[in-house]
Scaffold this active site. Structure first.
Site, mmCIF file in Angstrom:
data_model
loop_
_atom_site.group_PDB
_atom_site.id
_atom_site.type_symbol
_atom_site.label_atom_id
_atom_site.label_comp_id
_atom_site.label_asym_id
_atom_site.label_seq_id
_atom_site.Cartn_x
_atom_site.Cartn_y
_atom_site.Cartn_z
ATOM 1 N N HIS A 81 7.116 -1.049 17.090
ATOM 2 C CA HIS A 81 6.402 -1.980 16.208
ATOM 3 C C HIS A 81 6.215 -1.347 14.826
ATOM 4 O O HIS A 81 6.514 -1.959 13.796
ATOM 5 C CB HIS A 81 5.042 -2.343 16.805
ATOM 6 C CG HIS A 81 4.067 -2.920 15.809
ATOM 7 N ND1 HIS A 81 4.163 -4.208 15.322
ATOM 8 C CD2 HIS A 81 2.989 -2.374 15.186
ATOM 9 C CE1 HIS A 81 3.173 -4.426 14.452
ATOM 10 N NE2 HIS A 81 2.453 -3.325 14.347
ATOM 11 N N ASP A 110 23.966 -9.227 -13.121
ATOM 12 C CA ASP A 110 23.885 -8.955 -11.677
ATOM 13 C C ASP A 110 23.286 -7.566 -11.535
ATOM 14 O O ASP A 110 22.902 -6.938 -12.523
ATOM 15 C CB ASP A 110 25.273 -9.013 -11.034
ATOM 16 C CG ASP A 110 25.214 -9.285 -9.520
ATOM 17 O OD1 ASP A 110 25.749 -10.308 -9.085
ATOM 18 O OD2 ASP A 110 24.605 -8.480 -8.786
ATOM 19 N N TRP A 146 5.236 5.954 15.593
ATOM 20 C CA TRP A 146 6.217 5.838 14.499
ATOM 21 C C TRP A 146 6.274 7.123 13.684
ATOM 22 O O TRP A 146 7.243 7.382 12.978
ATOM 23 C CB TRP A 146 5.923 4.632 13.603
ATOM 24 C CG TRP A 146 4.930 4.842 12.492
ATOM 25 C CD1 TRP A 146 3.581 4.704 12.586
ATOM 26 C CD2 TRP A 146 5.205 5.211 11.133
ATOM 27 N NE1 TRP A 146 2.999 4.974 11.368
ATOM 28 C CE2 TRP A 146 3.973 5.292 10.457
ATOM 29 C CE3 TRP A 146 6.378 5.482 10.415
ATOM 30 C CZ2 TRP A 146 3.852 5.625 9.116
ATOM 31 C CZ3 TRP A 146 6.262 5.823 9.060
ATOM 32 C CH2 TRP A 146 5.008 5.896 8.425
ATOM 33 N N SER A 174 20.492 3.395 3.452
ATOM 34 C CA SER A 174 20.361 2.071 2.832
ATOM 35 C C SER A 174 19.314 2.094 1.716
ATOM 36 O O SER A 174 19.539 1.590 0.613
ATOM 37 C CB SER A 174 19.977 1.043 3.896
ATOM 38 O OG SER A 174 19.587 -0.167 3.302
ATOM 39 N N SER A 175 18.159 2.720 2.009
ATOM 40 C CA SER A 175 17.076 2.766 1.015
ATOM 41 C C SER A 175 17.495 3.527 -0.230
ATOM 42 O O SER A 175 17.195 3.123 -1.361
ATOM 43 C CB SER A 175 15.837 3.443 1.611
ATOM 44 O OG SER A 175 15.243 2.620 2.561
ATOM 45 N N HIS A 258 3.413 10.053 3.012
ATOM 46 C CA HIS A 258 2.408 9.493 2.110
ATOM 47 C C HIS A 258 3.016 8.767 0.916
ATOM 48 O O HIS A 258 2.615 7.643 0.622
ATOM 49 C CB HIS A 258 1.332 10.493 1.694
ATOM 50 C CG HIS A 258 0.149 9.710 1.224
ATOM 51 N ND1 HIS A 258 -0.725 9.133 2.109
ATOM 52 C CD2 HIS A 258 -0.191 9.247 0.000
ATOM 53 C CE1 HIS A 258 -1.582 8.376 1.440
ATOM 54 N NE2 HIS A 258 -1.277 8.432 0.158
ATOM 55 N N GLU A 260 5.700 7.302 1.002
ATOM 56 C CA GLU A 260 6.238 6.104 1.645
ATOM 57 C C GLU A 260 5.234 4.960 1.657
ATOM 58 O O GLU A 260 5.592 3.806 1.427
ATOM 59 C CB GLU A 260 6.664 6.447 3.082
ATOM 60 C CG GLU A 260 6.921 5.268 3.989
ATOM 61 C CD GLU A 260 8.102 4.404 3.559
ATOM 62 O OE1 GLU A 260 8.093 3.209 3.890
ATOM 63 O OE2 GLU A 260 9.021 4.925 2.889
ATOM 64 N N TYR A 262 3.041 4.365 -0.495
ATOM 65 C CA TYR A 262 2.984 3.799 -1.844
ATOM 66 C C TYR A 262 4.265 3.038 -2.172
ATOM 67 O O TYR A 262 4.236 2.068 -2.934
ATOM 68 C CB TYR A 262 2.689 4.900 -2.873
ATOM 69 C CG TYR A 262 1.253 5.342 -2.738
ATOM 70 C CD1 TYR A 262 0.228 4.556 -3.240
ATOM 71 C CD2 TYR A 262 0.916 6.491 -2.027
ATOM 72 C CE1 TYR A 262 -1.096 4.915 -3.072
ATOM 73 C CE2 TYR A 262 -0.411 6.854 -1.849
ATOM 74 C CZ TYR A 262 -1.409 6.060 -2.363
ATOM 75 O OH TYR A 262 -2.727 6.404 -2.178
ATOM 76 N N SER A 273 0.816 -8.878 -10.365
ATOM 77 C CA SER A 273 0.717 -8.883 -11.829
ATOM 78 C C SER A 273 1.556 -9.976 -12.458
ATOM 79 O O SER A 273 1.416 -10.260 -13.646
ATOM 80 C CB SER A 273 1.154 -7.516 -12.388
ATOM 81 O OG SER A 273 0.359 -6.501 -11.842
ATOM 82 N N HIS A 307 -3.965 14.866 3.740
ATOM 83 C CA HIS A 307 -5.186 14.170 4.163
ATOM 84 C C HIS A 307 -4.972 13.462 5.512
ATOM 85 O O HIS A 307 -5.931 12.999 6.109
ATOM 86 C CB HIS A 307 -5.704 13.206 3.088
ATOM 87 C CG HIS A 307 -4.852 12.004 2.827
ATOM 88 N ND1 HIS A 307 -4.840 11.375 1.619
ATOM 89 C CD2 HIS A 307 -3.996 11.300 3.600
ATOM 90 C CE1 HIS A 307 -4.024 10.341 1.660
ATOM 91 N NE2 HIS A 307 -3.503 10.280 2.852
ATOM 92 N N HIS A 308 -3.730 13.410 5.963
ATOM 93 C CA HIS A 308 -3.477 12.907 7.322
ATOM 94 C C HIS A 308 -3.707 14.005 8.356
ATOM 95 O O HIS A 308 -3.528 13.773 9.545
ATOM 96 C CB HIS A 308 -2.024 12.419 7.447
ATOM 97 C CG HIS A 308 -1.675 11.317 6.498
ATOM 98 N ND1 HIS A 308 -1.760 9.988 6.837
ATOM 99 C CD2 HIS A 308 -1.252 11.344 5.209
ATOM 100 C CE1 HIS A 308 -1.394 9.242 5.795
ATOM 101 N NE2 HIS A 308 -1.086 10.039 4.797
ATOM 102 N N THR A 333 -5.737 3.058 -8.968
ATOM 103 C CA THR A 333 -5.740 1.836 -8.153
ATOM 104 C C THR A 333 -6.879 0.923 -8.580
ATOM 105 O O THR A 333 -6.718 -0.297 -8.684
ATOM 106 C CB THR A 333 -5.867 2.199 -6.659
ATOM 107 O OG1 THR A 333 -4.979 3.286 -6.376
ATOM 108 C CG2 THR A 333 -5.495 1.027 -5.780
ATOM 109 N N LYS A 336 -6.058 -1.018 -11.693
ATOM 110 C CA LYS A 336 -5.257 -2.206 -11.429
ATOM 111 C C LYS A 336 -6.132 -3.379 -10.984
ATOM 112 O O LYS A 336 -6.005 -4.500 -11.487
ATOM 113 C CB LYS A 336 -4.219 -1.910 -10.341
ATOM 114 C CG LYS A 336 -3.114 -1.027 -10.856
ATOM 115 C CD LYS A 336 -2.114 -0.770 -9.760
ATOM 116 C CE LYS A 336 -0.868 -0.169 -10.336
ATOM 117 N NZ LYS A 336 -0.176 -1.051 -11.290
ATOM 118 N N ARG A 455 -6.913 5.456 18.985
ATOM 119 C CA ARG A 455 -5.753 4.588 18.790
ATOM 120 C C ARG A 455 -4.657 4.967 19.772
ATOM 121 O O ARG A 455 -4.723 5.986 20.447
ATOM 122 C CB ARG A 455 -5.247 4.670 17.351
ATOM 123 C CG ARG A 455 -5.063 6.042 16.796
ATOM 124 C CD ARG A 455 -4.761 6.057 15.297
ATOM 125 N NE ARG A 455 -3.452 5.546 14.957
ATOM 126 C CZ ARG A 455 -2.720 5.970 13.918
ATOM 127 N NH1 ARG A 455 -3.169 6.926 13.127
ATOM 128 N NH2 ARG A 455 -1.554 5.442 13.668
#
Length: 530
Positions: A81, A110, A146, A174-175, A258, A260, A262, A273, A307-308, A333, A336, A455
């Site tokens: 998931h 293009d 994950w 791909s990314s 991390h 990722e 963002y 925006s 921080h994880h 943040t 924004k 979790r």
């Protein structure tokens, strides 16, 4: 430029000159609009697939006592998931939006590298076919979360780990190709006069996201390759018995992981925006500060990975460093959010479906930001870590953040993509069903986490039963609400009221949030010269 007809510039050249028809048109296409459409449909299919897995998870947790699935299968569901939602739903949706919108927003004919564009899409279905097929192997699919922490993914995992690693490599390729394409397009193909500080914010956010992708995807590739060699080739990068260190895995993974997160939210900022000024009928407040805030978020995202890992026994100095950096990232943040609210302030607001999703994004994403600040406080995090509080936090950021912004974008640009207006009543139904159910789903998780529910577990103590029941009902309601969206999109493609040249009347010119008129071939009719 002079050799292209306006039709070709608008991307319609594929349908003349005996271009391939039927399925071959989609397989061979190098048209940015077709490829954008492919990405968007693929991401929606993956969204529903990952959502079905979430419903298995919530059905198992509806009441305590194992009832539906084996614990091992439950772990496979939580793992796949997460992987599908991150790499299959959110990222390809943003890439699809980039393909559709960036060339039109900067006045390019293009994307810069159209063949690579085609390839970077078409390897994705194979990557996810490989990942999903691992679920049917003997021993089952990946069951280690994950984040695939070692030694769960190296010593204690099923044989399908090799397929998992291979599929992640393909997604990463791909990314990276998509990111290179975005950067080259924005740097080289802007229309004359389209200076850097005239770029629409969606283009800016994607440019910065693309640099993040190129910086961190190789780190992920390194991590999965080390997992592969630890499991199958006798290395011990993450095995203490061989001189390795399992905590090193977490450092490498989160140095990717991390930035990722963002990558999965910066394009949202660009979407919001564009939409908020359009439905406020005024220009975006603080354009330059938005650009700088986006860049500073991207830079700071490389300084907060641990921080994880507050509970892994880091030195106190390191914990303080990561705590302060994490709190610092809340500042741009907050800038924004302030600018979006200031844009709406005293605007001439109207609340069509795109604006509803955008306003919900601002409010609910901010809730996710506040719970993130709570998690940043090192001593408090020892209590929250690995509980449902964390699950609540990142789902507020990723579901009511990233996914809501993608839906806002879909509603906002559907008239442009299809030539038809969508069914506004159905859109409102979809919004209200989604926004109510998503809060029933994720808000109570904060309380479960504060009460100590861990979790990634298939079974739990009786004291959490009633709240979990509410959460599961919210989950099923949210999942089913997305079928309204599916019906709406299909209806809109098939027909309906013809979209006017300026579908959001009164927001004319503001679709670009630019201080100057858009280039003439951005929309189908030239804007009046101001």
């Amino acid at each position: 430029m002079s050799t292209l007809t306006q039709d070709q510039v608008a991307g319609h050249d594929d349908h003349h000159h005996g271009a391939p028809a039927g399925i071959m048109r989609w397989i061979l296409t190098t048209n940015h609009k077709d490829i954008g459409t492919l990405y968007l449909w693929f991401s929606f299919i993956m969204f529903l697939t990952g959502g079905a897995m979430a419903m298995v998870i919530r059905a198992e947790l509806f009441q305590p006592g194992l009832q539906l699935v084996e614990p091992n299968f439950f772990n496979q569901m939580t793992t796949v998931h997460g992987l599908i939602m991150v790499f299959g739903a959110v990222m390809p949706a943003f890439t699809g939006l980039a393909n559709w919108l960036i060339p039109m927003m900067i006045g390019a004919p293009d994307m810069a590298l159209p063949r690579m564009n085609n390839w970077s899409f078409w390897i994705l279905p194979f990557a996810f076919a490989i990942l999903l097929s691992s679920l049917f192997m003997e021993g089952g699919g990946p069951n280690f979360g994950w984040t695939f922490y070692a030694p769960l993914s190296t010593t204690y995992s099923a044989d399908s780990t090799a397929l998992f690693v291979f599929s992640i490599h393909i997604m990463g390729i791909s990314s990276i190709m998509g990111a290179i394409n975005v950067i080259v397009t924005i740097v080289n193909l802007r229309a004359p006069g389209m200076t850097w500080m005239k770029l629409p914010l969606f283009v800016w956010t994607w440019l910065i996201t693309a640099f993040l992708l190129i910086a961190v995807m190789p780190v992920l590739a390194g991590a999965v390759t080390m997992v592969l060699t630890d499991k199958y080739f006798g290395t011990s990068f993450f095995d203490a018995a061989g001189g390795g260190d399992p905590v090193m895995f977490q450092h490498i993974f989160w140095f990717f992981g991390h930035p990722e997160v963002y990558i999965m939210i910066l394009p949202s900022f660009g979407i919001i925006s564009a939409i908020v000024p359009a439905f406020s009928r005024k220009r975006l407040f603080g354009y330059a500060s938005m650009v700088y805030a986006t860049a500073s978020i991207a830079i700071l995202s490389f300084l907060v990975w641990a921080h994880h890992m507050f509970t892994t026994g880091m030195p106190v100095f390191a914990e303080l460093f990561f705590m302060y950096c994490t709190m610092l990232i809340a500042v741009p943040t907050g800038v924004k959010v302030f600018n979006w609210v200031a844009t709406m302030w005293r605007g001439s607001l109207s609340f069509e479906t795109p604006m509803l999703f955008a306003v919900a994004f601002i409010i609910l994403f901010t809730i996710g930001g506040f719970s993130g600040l709570m998690l940043a406080i090192t001593p408090a995090d020892f209590q929250y870590h690995d509980t449902y509080f964390v699950v609540a936090h990142f789902h507020y950021v990723l579901v009511t953040g990233a996914i809501f912004s993608i839906m806002a974008a879909a509603y906002y640009w559907l008239p442009k993509w299809t030539g038809h207006m969508y069914d506004e009543k159905l859109g409102q139904w979809h919004f209200w069903c989604s926004v109510i159910s998503v809060n029933v789903l994720f808000f109570p998780m904060h309380f479960l986490g504060l009460a100590g529910m861990p979790r990634r577990i298939p079974d739990y103590s009786i004291q959490f039963a009633d709240v979990n029941q509410i959460v599961s009902i919210g989950g099923f309601a949210f999942g089913l609400s997305q079928l309204i969206f599916l019906v709406l999109v299909i209806k809109c493609i098939k027909g309906g009221e013809k979209a006017p040249d300026k579908p959001w009347e009164g927001s004319e010119g503001l679709e670009w949030t630019l201080p100057s008129p858009a280039p003439y071939h951005s929309f189908s009719t030239p804007p009046e010269v101001k």
